[in-house]
Scaffold this active site. Sequence first.
Site, PDB file in Angstrom:
ATOM      1  N   ASP A  35      -0.192   5.148   0.987  1.00 47.25           N
ATOM      2  CA  ASP A  35      -0.401   6.111   2.088  1.00 47.25           C
ATOM      3  C   ASP A  35      -0.489   5.382   3.440  1.00 47.25           C
ATOM      4  O   ASP A  35      -1.322   4.504   3.626  1.00 47.25           O
ATOM      5  CB  ASP A  35      -1.706   6.883   1.867  1.00 47.25           C
ATOM      6  N   ASP A  95      -1.814  -0.736   5.774  1.00 46.54           N
ATOM      7  CA  ASP A  95      -2.166  -0.149   7.074  1.00 46.54           C
ATOM      8  C   ASP A  95      -3.657   0.100   7.263  1.00 46.54           C
ATOM      9  O   ASP A  95      -4.052   0.645   8.288  1.00 46.54           O
ATOM     10  CB  ASP A  95      -1.470   1.207   7.238  1.00 46.54           C
ATOM     11  N   ASP A 117       0.856  -1.178   0.000  1.00 45.28           N
ATOM     12  CA  ASP A 117       0.000   0.000   0.000  1.00 45.28           C
ATOM     13  C   ASP A 117       0.905   1.246   0.000  1.00 45.28           C
ATOM     14  O   ASP A 117       2.098   1.145   0.312  1.00 45.28           O
ATOM     15  CB  ASP A 117      -0.876  -0.060   1.255  1.00 45.28           C
TER      16      ASP A 117
END
Length: 261
Positions: free
Chosen positions: A25, A202, A23
């Site tokens: 961001d 996240d 991922d």
Amino acid sequence: MSNLYDLLEPLKDNPGKTGIFSDLDGTLSEIAPTPADAIITDEMRSIVKDLAEKYAVVGIVSGRDSNEAKKIVGLDNIVYIGNHGLEWLDDGKQFYAPEAFNFFGLASSLAADLVAILNGSDLIVEKKKLGVAIHYRQADDKGLAKASIEQTIKPFLEKYPLKSFEGRYVIELKPDLAVNKGDAVAVVALRRGLMQAIYLGDDITDVDAFKAFKDLRDKGKVETISIGVASDEGDPSIISEADYIVKNVGEVEALLNWLSD
Ligand SMILES: [Mg+2]
């Protein structure tokens, strides 16, 4: 952590059959106050560049448009998967999940409508090719902002084939299609004939990738390891569904740096 590094040794030893998926961001970059402010550090960029030279595939998987993700990362030789798996950039070429084509017009008019409604508030409407994200990280009263977003999007959810979900101080509207980050990374891993792969993420949409990776492992197709990045803001399923947890973007960087060696 040493346990995780031990487990990753075989990937390092066979990079030609290994994929590194992450991922963007909150995983490769710290979450920025507004989405437009997001950057990855020069150190992280240089590590990702080394990874892309060494491993069979490096995939960056984002809720953003793939070309936005590419703009932030600034590297070629990476598969950029955008809109949570609905479209991707591979070798500079744009691809879409077939189901996505019906949604281009809707995504664009939806964004215009939401911008008009929310104009003047402290919410940020991010217009994407295949959806809209409404960010409320900047709002003083986050509970109130969230309630107001839910109220605003309700009629759209009733009227159009859309679904909503919550991320870290963001509520997103996307096409109500059974395509997610997990489907996208599984397709890339299988098409490229990978024997081993890791995924780092996240937020709640990364849990789909953790599950898809577990499925690939259980079926004996690809040896996979999913790594969650802990935060106070993320859904508890990020911790419960990942195979391993790292504490923050700094630990992601240390791990990727070691893998790039
Ligand atoms: Mg994220």
